[in-house]
Design a protein around this motif. Structure first.
Motif, PDB file in Angstrom:
ATOM      1  N   ASN A  67     -45.225  44.846 -30.769  1.00 41.80           N
ATOM      2  CA  ASN A  67     -45.259  46.112 -30.018  1.00 41.80           C
ATOM      3  C   ASN A  67     -46.375  46.192 -28.982  1.00 41.80           C
ATOM      4  O   ASN A  67     -46.632  47.271 -28.438  1.00 41.80           O
ATOM      5  CB  ASN A  67     -45.369  47.311 -30.972  1.00 41.80           C
ATOM      6  CG  ASN A  67     -44.218  47.399 -31.934  1.00 41.80           C
ATOM      7  OD1 ASN A  67     -43.057  47.354 -31.530  1.00 41.80           O
ATOM      8  ND2 ASN A  67     -44.516  47.499 -33.224  1.00 41.80           N
ATOM      9  N   SER A 264     -41.782  49.901 -26.266  1.00 42.17           N
ATOM     10  CA  SER A 264     -43.183  49.713 -26.638  1.00 42.17           C
ATOM     11  C   SER A 264     -44.123  50.541 -25.772  1.00 42.17           C
ATOM     12  O   SER A 264     -45.327  50.510 -25.962  1.00 42.17           O
ATOM     13  CB  SER A 264     -43.576  48.230 -26.524  1.00 42.17           C
ATOM     14  OG  SER A 264     -43.582  47.821 -25.167  1.00 42.17           O
ATOM     15  N   TYR A 287     -35.994  47.141 -26.012  1.00 39.38           N
ATOM     16  CA  TYR A 287     -37.114  46.257 -26.354  1.00 39.38           C
ATOM     17  C   TYR A 287     -37.233  45.239 -25.225  1.00 39.38           C
ATOM     18  O   TYR A 287     -36.524  44.239 -25.209  1.00 39.38           O
ATOM     19  CB  TYR A 287     -36.854  45.541 -27.671  1.00 39.38           C
ATOM     20  CG  TYR A 287     -36.525  46.466 -28.823  1.00 39.38           C
ATOM     21  CD1 TYR A 287     -37.514  47.206 -29.451  1.00 39.38           C
ATOM     22  CD2 TYR A 287     -35.226  46.582 -29.279  1.00 39.38           C
ATOM     23  CE1 TYR A 287     -37.214  48.048 -30.514  1.00 39.38           C
ATOM     24  CE2 TYR A 287     -34.912  47.415 -30.344  1.00 39.38           C
ATOM     25  CZ  TYR A 287     -35.907  48.148 -30.959  1.00 39.38           C
ATOM     26  OH  TYR A 287     -35.604  48.968 -32.007  1.00 39.38           O
ATOM     27  N   THR A 292     -40.847  43.608 -32.165  1.00 41.42           N
ATOM     28  CA  THR A 292     -41.399  44.544 -33.136  1.00 41.42           C
ATOM     29  C   THR A 292     -41.799  43.775 -34.399  1.00 41.42           C
ATOM     30  O   THR A 292     -41.614  42.556 -34.488  1.00 41.42           O
ATOM     31  CB  THR A 292     -40.351  45.593 -33.520  1.00 41.42           C
ATOM     32  OG1 THR A 292     -39.261  44.946 -34.196  1.00 41.42           O
ATOM     33  CG2 THR A 292     -39.822  46.311 -32.295  1.00 41.42           C
ATOM     34  N   GLU A 293     -42.305  44.477 -35.364  1.00 40.02           N
ATOM     35  CA  GLU A 293     -42.498  43.876 -36.672  1.00 40.02           C
ATOM     36  C   GLU A 293     -41.132  43.576 -37.284  1.00 40.02           C
ATOM     37  O   GLU A 293     -40.119  44.152 -36.894  1.00 40.02           O
ATOM     38  CB  GLU A 293     -43.287  44.829 -37.576  1.00 40.02           C
ATOM     39  CG  GLU A 293     -44.706  45.102 -37.082  1.00 40.02           C
ATOM     40  CD  GLU A 293     -45.421  46.130 -37.938  1.00 40.02           C
ATOM     41  OE1 GLU A 293     -44.733  46.787 -38.754  1.00 40.02           O
ATOM     42  OE2 GLU A 293     -46.637  46.268 -37.792  1.00 40.02           O
ATOM     43  N   LYS A 294     -41.097  42.668 -38.243  1.00 40.36           N
ATOM     44  CA  LYS A 294     -39.845  42.316 -38.893  1.00 40.36           C
ATOM     45  C   LYS A 294     -39.215  43.558 -39.499  1.00 40.36           C
ATOM     46  O   LYS A 294     -39.884  44.396 -40.113  1.00 40.36           O
ATOM     47  CB  LYS A 294     -40.082  41.272 -39.995  1.00 40.36           C
ATOM     48  CG  LYS A 294     -40.688  39.972 -39.495  1.00 40.36           C
ATOM     49  CD  LYS A 294     -39.756  39.224 -38.555  1.00 40.36           C
ATOM     50  CE  LYS A 294     -40.365  37.891 -38.132  1.00 40.36           C
ATOM     51  NZ  LYS A 294     -39.521  37.159 -37.166  1.00 40.36           N
ATOM     52  N   LYS A 296     -37.936  46.079 -37.924  1.00 42.64           N
ATOM     53  CA  LYS A 296     -38.124  47.286 -37.124  1.00 42.64           C
ATOM     54  C   LYS A 296     -37.251  47.316 -35.873  1.00 42.64           C
ATOM     55  O   LYS A 296     -37.504  48.082 -34.955  1.00 42.64           O
ATOM     56  CB  LYS A 296     -39.596  47.432 -36.733  1.00 42.64           C
ATOM     57  CG  LYS A 296     -40.553  47.560 -37.915  1.00 42.64           C
ATOM     58  CD  LYS A 296     -40.291  48.812 -38.737  1.00 42.64           C
ATOM     59  CE  LYS A 296     -41.331  48.960 -39.846  1.00 42.64           C
ATOM     60  NZ  LYS A 296     -41.097  50.194 -40.655  1.00 42.64           N
ATOM     61  N   GLY A 297     -36.227  46.489 -35.832  1.00 44.85           N
ATOM     62  CA  GLY A 297     -35.268  46.554 -34.727  1.00 44.85           C
ATOM     63  C   GLY A 297     -35.226  45.352 -33.830  1.00 44.85           C
ATOM     64  O   GLY A 297     -34.177  45.037 -33.252  1.00 44.85           O
ATOM     65  N   GLY A 299     -37.253  42.056 -34.487  1.00 50.04           N
ATOM     66  CA  GLY A 299     -38.226  41.152 -35.090  1.00 50.04           C
ATOM     67  C   GLY A 299     -38.159  39.733 -34.580  1.00 50.04           C
ATOM     68  O   GLY A 299     -39.109  38.964 -34.751  1.00 50.04           O
TER      69      GLY A 299
END
Length: 319
Positions: A67, A264, A287, A292-294, A296-297, A299
């Protein structure tokens, strides 16, 4: 104690010290020999691609957190030093990592092998006006090559060559096999995106975004980039009132009522545009420049591209 006894004791002590340092030195050398090779990557999108190709053959360290904004993130002193200890540094280039490139240059000057992914992707340039680029950056290279999966395929193939050449200790066959498998997944992504975008009518293939980031996608899949809320290829720029007025006029002319905003980044600028046009504007998050983090949409790169494609197709068709 006699002089002879004292001399014998000193000799024994010296022998013990020599033995200790020899053993310690050997242990240190073994530890260094067992140290795994390391690839350091600047952005998290490239980090995911690199991990797919490297697999278990080396450690991959990614400097940019999930992010984060590639235009503004910086490095700690520890991270900067990490670059100079790498076997290979993978970075985007073309001006993307604005606060990191000097550290990459320092690593290269110290003898570290570097791979500029953007420069290897047959880069496009920003264009002025309704063709999609910011006027003040017209003619400058566009760093956002990853929005075209075919260019990512090219970069991934060249990256595997760099890994084999510069990262000592990797199994070449394993790296080549990883690259081949990932290439197949990228090819499947391109095919799926083509089918998903095929349903969008020609008169709706017009994009307005938070800033200029989807030029490669537009070029590959047949879209027109009308403009951006931030008339620049970087999130560090700000729009003027005349910029917003020009954009709203272009949107009215093209009958565009959808703005795609970077997930982000705050959507404040897109909300301003909504107010400029009387409230009838849909703001769709994408995105665009960071994973994002795994879970979270977005990854992974593949997950990010599929999520964006679905959101764009829905946003432009109204389905």
């Amino acid at each position: 104690m006699s002089a002879r006894a004292r001399a014998a004791r000193v000799r024994a002590l010296l022998l013990s010290l020599v033995t200790f340092f020899v053993v310690a030195g050997t242990a240190t050398g073994c530890a260094g020999g067992d140290e795994r090779p390391r690839v350091v990557v600047t952005t998290n999108i490239l980090g995911d691609i690199t991990r797919e190709i490297v697999g278990d053959e080396a450690d991959v360290s990614v400097l940019m957190k999930p992010n984060a904004d590639p235009h503004s993130f910086g490095l700690s002193a520890v991270q900067a030093a990490e670059l100079e200890r790498a076997d290979l540094v993978v970075y985007n280039g073309l001006g993307l990592e604005e606060n990191v490139l000097r550290h990459v240059e320092a690593a290269r000057a110290s003898g570290v092998a570097t791979f500029a992914a953007g420069e290897a992707a047959d880069p496009l340039t920003f264009h002025a006006g309704e063709e999609g680029g910011p006027d003040d950056e017209a003619g400058e290279p566009d760093p956002h090559f990853w929005t075209d999966p075919d260019r990512v395929r090219k970069v991934a193939a060249l990256m595997s060559d760099q890994i084999v050449e510069h990262v000592d200790g990797v199994n070449e066959k394993a790296v080549r096999d990883n690259a081949e498998r990932y290439d197949g997944r990228l090819a499947d992504l391109t095919t799926w995106m083509e089918k998903s975008f095929a349903a969008i009518p020609e008169d709706r293939r017009a994009l307005v975004t938070n800033h200029h980031v989807f030029g490669y996608l537009a070029d590959r899949f047949g879209f027109r980039v009308i403009g951006a809320v931030v008339p620049s290829g970087t999130t560090l720029a700000s729009p003027s009132s005349s910029d917003l007025r020009s954009l709203t006029q272009a949107m009215e002319k093209a009958e565009v009522r959808t703005v795609f905003a970077d997930s982000s980044q705050p959507t404040r600028l897109a909300e301003v545009l909504r107010q400029e046009m009387g409230g009838d504007v849909d703001v769709v998050p994408l995105y665009s420049e960071s994973l994002t983090e795994k879970g979270k949409g977005a990854g992974t790169y593949l997950e990010m591209m599929r999520a964006n494609t679905s959101a764009m197709a829905e946003g432009l068709t109204g389905d």
